[in-house]
Motif scaffolding. Structure first.
Motif, PDB file in Angstrom:
ATOM      1  N   GLN A  83       2.238  44.722   4.527  1.00 58.88           N
ATOM      2  CA  GLN A  83       1.430  45.475   5.502  1.00 58.88           C
ATOM      3  C   GLN A  83       2.171  45.428   6.832  1.00 58.88           C
ATOM      4  OE1 GLN A  83      -1.351  46.955   4.524  1.00 58.88           O
ATOM      5  NE2 GLN A  83      -1.155  46.053   2.495  1.00 58.88           N
ATOM      6  N   TYR A 134      -1.618  38.442  -5.583  1.00 56.79           N
ATOM      7  CA  TYR A 134      -2.342  39.282  -4.617  1.00 56.79           C
ATOM      8  C   TYR A 134      -3.423  38.460  -3.902  1.00 56.79           C
ATOM      9  CZ  TYR A 134      -5.440  42.869  -2.758  1.00 56.79           C
ATOM     10  OH  TYR A 134      -6.226  43.623  -1.921  1.00 56.79           O
ATOM     11  N   PHE A 135      -4.195  37.684  -4.683  1.00 53.04           N
ATOM     12  CA  PHE A 135      -5.275  36.897  -4.068  1.00 53.04           C
ATOM     13  C   PHE A 135      -4.732  35.776  -3.190  1.00 53.04           C
ATOM     14  CE2 PHE A 135      -8.147  38.746  -7.390  1.00 53.04           C
ATOM     15  CZ  PHE A 135      -8.959  39.415  -6.481  1.00 53.04           C
ATOM     16  N   LYS A 177      -2.283  39.809  -9.959  1.00 54.78           N
ATOM     17  CA  LYS A 177      -3.587  39.598  -9.309  1.00 54.78           C
ATOM     18  C   LYS A 177      -3.627  38.235  -8.627  1.00 54.78           C
ATOM     19  CE  LYS A 177      -8.269  40.005 -10.911  1.00 54.78           C
ATOM     20  NZ  LYS A 177      -9.061  40.260 -12.103  1.00 54.78           N
ATOM     21  N   PHE A 235       2.806  44.055  -1.456  1.00 51.67           N
ATOM     22  CA  PHE A 235       1.688  43.780  -0.530  1.00 51.67           C
ATOM     23  C   PHE A 235       2.070  43.874   0.944  1.00 51.67           C
ATOM     24  CE2 PHE A 235       1.162  40.667  -4.156  1.00 51.67           C
ATOM     25  CZ  PHE A 235       0.435  41.553  -4.920  1.00 51.67           C
ATOM     26  N   ASN A 239      -2.034  36.021  -1.512  1.00 57.62           N
ATOM     27  CA  ASN A 239      -1.588  36.710  -0.303  1.00 57.62           C
ATOM     28  C   ASN A 239      -2.777  37.095   0.586  1.00 57.62           C
ATOM     29  OD1 ASN A 239       0.570  37.969   1.253  1.00 57.62           O
ATOM     30  ND2 ASN A 239      -0.509  39.848   0.771  1.00 57.62           N
ATOM     31  N   GLU A 240      -3.853  37.601  -0.057  1.00 55.48           N
ATOM     32  CA  GLU A 240      -5.025  38.041   0.711  1.00 55.48           C
ATOM     33  C   GLU A 240      -5.799  36.863   1.293  1.00 55.48           C
ATOM     34  OE1 GLU A 240      -6.524  41.417   1.214  1.00 55.48           O
ATOM     35  OE2 GLU A 240      -4.349  41.555   1.053  1.00 55.48           O
ATOM     36  N   GLY A 241      -5.777  35.737   0.550  1.00 56.16           N
ATOM     37  CA  GLY A 241      -6.642  34.616   0.911  1.00 56.16           C
ATOM     38  C   GLY A 241      -6.164  33.804   2.104  1.00 56.16           C
ATOM     39  N   CYS A 242      -4.902  33.948   2.485  1.00 58.26           N
ATOM     40  CA  CYS A 242      -4.379  33.159   3.619  1.00 58.26           C
ATOM     41  C   CYS A 242      -3.670  34.099   4.579  1.00 58.26           C
ATOM     42  CB  CYS A 242      -3.325  32.157   3.152  1.00 58.26           C
ATOM     43  SG  CYS A 242      -3.859  31.056   1.879  1.00 58.26           S
ATOM     44  N   ALA A 243      -3.784  33.776   5.856  1.00 61.72           N
ATOM     45  CA  ALA A 243      -3.098  34.605   6.862  1.00 61.72           C
ATOM     46  C   ALA A 243      -1.602  34.318   6.835  1.00 61.72           C
ATOM     47  CB  ALA A 243      -3.666  34.295   8.234  1.00 61.72           C
ATOM     48  N   ASN A 244      -0.798  35.341   7.150  1.00 60.54           N
ATOM     49  CA  ASN A 244       0.656  35.144   7.242  1.00 60.54           C
ATOM     50  C   ASN A 244       1.027  34.371   8.505  1.00 60.54           C
ATOM     51  OD1 ASN A 244       1.112  36.527   4.925  1.00 60.54           O
ATOM     52  ND2 ASN A 244       1.476  38.493   5.931  1.00 60.54           N
ATOM     53  N   LYS A 293       1.644  28.641   3.226  1.00 62.32           N
ATOM     54  CA  LYS A 293       1.273  29.721   2.295  1.00 62.32           C
ATOM     55  C   LYS A 293       2.490  30.167   1.484  1.00 62.32           C
ATOM     56  CE  LYS A 293       0.120  34.640   2.342  1.00 62.32           C
ATOM     57  NZ  LYS A 293      -0.528  35.724   3.082  1.00 62.32           N
TER      58      LYS A 293
END
Length: 473
Positions: free
Chosen positions: A237, A384-385, A381, A235, A387-392, A403
């Motif tokens: 980015q 992934y969620f 999954k 994941f 990771n997507e659901g909270c900001a780094n 997180k």
């Protein structure tokens, strides 16, 4: 730094149900750029977090912190950049570059630096497939070793263990490549001379229990080669605070995870192929019942990944449309399994079964009871969620460490599962068949399915015509 609140111990931390979320309502303790609440580290600047990783004479970071930071730091920087910073801090702070090194000083700090390097190389060995990592590791290790003969052996041991691990993973990757090449070659033969090569699974292994055990062998072996960092690297980015950095994600970094997902797909297609291939209806029904028994045994073992692959193979359209075949099958057992794997309420039934298997593994007396092989794509999954659901990063630019505790908690559970030794004896003949026998493509499955039970409507008839035409060309 020695007065810093410690992160909680490994088990306690990952057992807790997450951290207090009222980050902004309470007064935080601020220790040199790190923010704590109730002694839990919640956030910090990247520099402060790196500093927190580096031991000194009076301080050694908590193990859960080391694991969590090494796991998540790759979302912000390459592991080799982190390694370079850690080495630089160790050398600067402990004055390891000075010519007249104080032996006493070295004796106090060397074991701690060595311990940190050991934890890094043992938990994230794949980081060291990078030349730059190896260079930094060797340089720091040499500095420690040169100070005292006592540490030279420890350093050699550490490097030998690491090199052995990396050699093993390279061999595994070569074997995988060979297996893939073999099944491709056989598929070519299958297309030209189908009957000459194809046996069926029941002649290779007529005992569903034995097949479930061999599937568990494959699962545990492939699970074991997945590095914990692969979950995070899938994941990665761009870090918004680093405009010039290109996205750090090359294929090498997640290939064991990808190979495992490919195995799941192969098993599903193998199941569908075995069911669609027999010409006679009663043979097809027998194969379905056989796989239902295999799936049940996988469930009992705690091998949820093979179980799910078998169910998904049976639910593929070319298989599920064989109504006359299914009419001959005793489906009560299959209904129970489908109920266990029902996706509704976010796979509630499966998650309950997984918790049960996890509980069993914690109190297990034998390796057999320790086996927990999760339904892997759901695990990915979930991560992934998360990771997507909270900001780094938080609005103030700090790393959102709360997180990463959650992320580490999920990955550390996987780490426990992947270390289980398979208690069953290997059967080379069955393993060979499972890994290399050719499997049909979607089109070939539909063609076999229509030839077993003829098309029922215009759509199916048109499709059959097209498929026959293509296969004859």
């Amino acid at each position: 730094q020695e007065r810093m609140p410690q992160t909680p111990p490994f088990a306690a931390m990952f057992d807790s149900s997450g951290y207090s979320r009222n980050l902004y309502q309470s007064k935080e303790d601020n220790c040199g750029g790190l923010y704590y609440h109730d002694n839990n580290l919640l956030s910090g600047s990247l520099e402060a977090l790196i500093q927190h990783l580096v031991p000194n004479i009076d301080y050694y970071p908590d193990r859960t912190y080391i694991f969590t930071f090494l796991l998540s730091s790759r979302l912000f920087m390459h592991p080799y950049e982190l390694m370079a910073k850690v080495c630089h801090l160790c050398i600067e702070q402990q004055r390891l570059s000075e010519p007249g090194l104080d032996k006493n000083r070295i004796r106090k700090i060397a074991p701690k630096i060595l311990q940190l390097l050991t934890e890094w190389t043992e938990t994230f060995p794949y980081d060291f497939r990078d030349e730059r990592m190896m260079r930094n590791l060797k340089e720091l290790a040499q500095r420690i070793a040169s100070g005292d003969e006592m540490y030279r052996k420890n350093v050699q041991q550490l490097l030998q263990n690491l090199i052995r691990k990396l050699a093993t993973v390279s061999q595994y990757e070569e074997v995988l490549a060979k297996i893939n090449a073999t099944s491709t070659d056989r598929l070519t033969v299958l297309k030209t001379k189908p009957q000459s090569i194809q046996r069926d699974i029941i002649t290779v292994c007529n005992d569903p229990y034995a097949l479930a055990q061999q599937l568990t062998h494959i699962e545990l072996e492939r699970l074991n080669y997945i590095g914990p960092e692969e979950f995070v690297q899938a994941f990665v980015q761009k870090d918004p605070l680093d405009n010039d950095k290109s996205c750090y994600r090359d294929r090498k970094k997640t290939q064991n995870l990808e190979a495992y997902v490919e195995w799941f797909n192969r098993l599903s297609y193998l199941v569908a192929t075995e069911i669609c291939m027999p010409v006679k209806k009663k043979h097809r029904a027998r194969v379905i019942e056989y796989f239902i028994d295999v799936a049940r045994e996988c469930f009992n073992i705690g091998n949820f990944n093979s179980l799910m692959a078998i169910i998904s193979g049976m639910n593929m359209s070319p298989v599920s449309r064989l109504k006359k075949t299914w009419a001959k099958v005793k489906t009560a057992k299959f209904d129970i399994l489908e109920h266990q794997m029902d996706p509704s309420s976010n796979f509630y039934n499966y998650r309950t079964a997984l918790r049960g298997a996890t509980q069993r593994s914690l109190t297990a007396h034998s390796n057999r009871e320790k086996i927990v092989i999760p339904f892997f794509s759901l695990l990915i999954k979930d991560i992934y969620f998360l990771n997507e659901g909270c900001a780094n990063r938080l609005p103030n630019g700090h790393v959102n460490f709360e997180k990463f505790w959650e992320l580490a908690k999920q990955v550390s559970e996987f780490m426990t599962w992947k270390q289980v030794e398979c208690p069953f004896e290997r059967d080379r003949k069955i393993l060979q068949y499972l890994l290399t026998v050719p499997v049909f493509s979607d089109d070939a499955l539909y063609l076999a399915s229509y030839e077993s039970e003829s098309p029922e409507n215009h759509i199916e008839k048109d499709r059959w015509k097209t498929l026959r035409f293509v296969s004859e060309v």
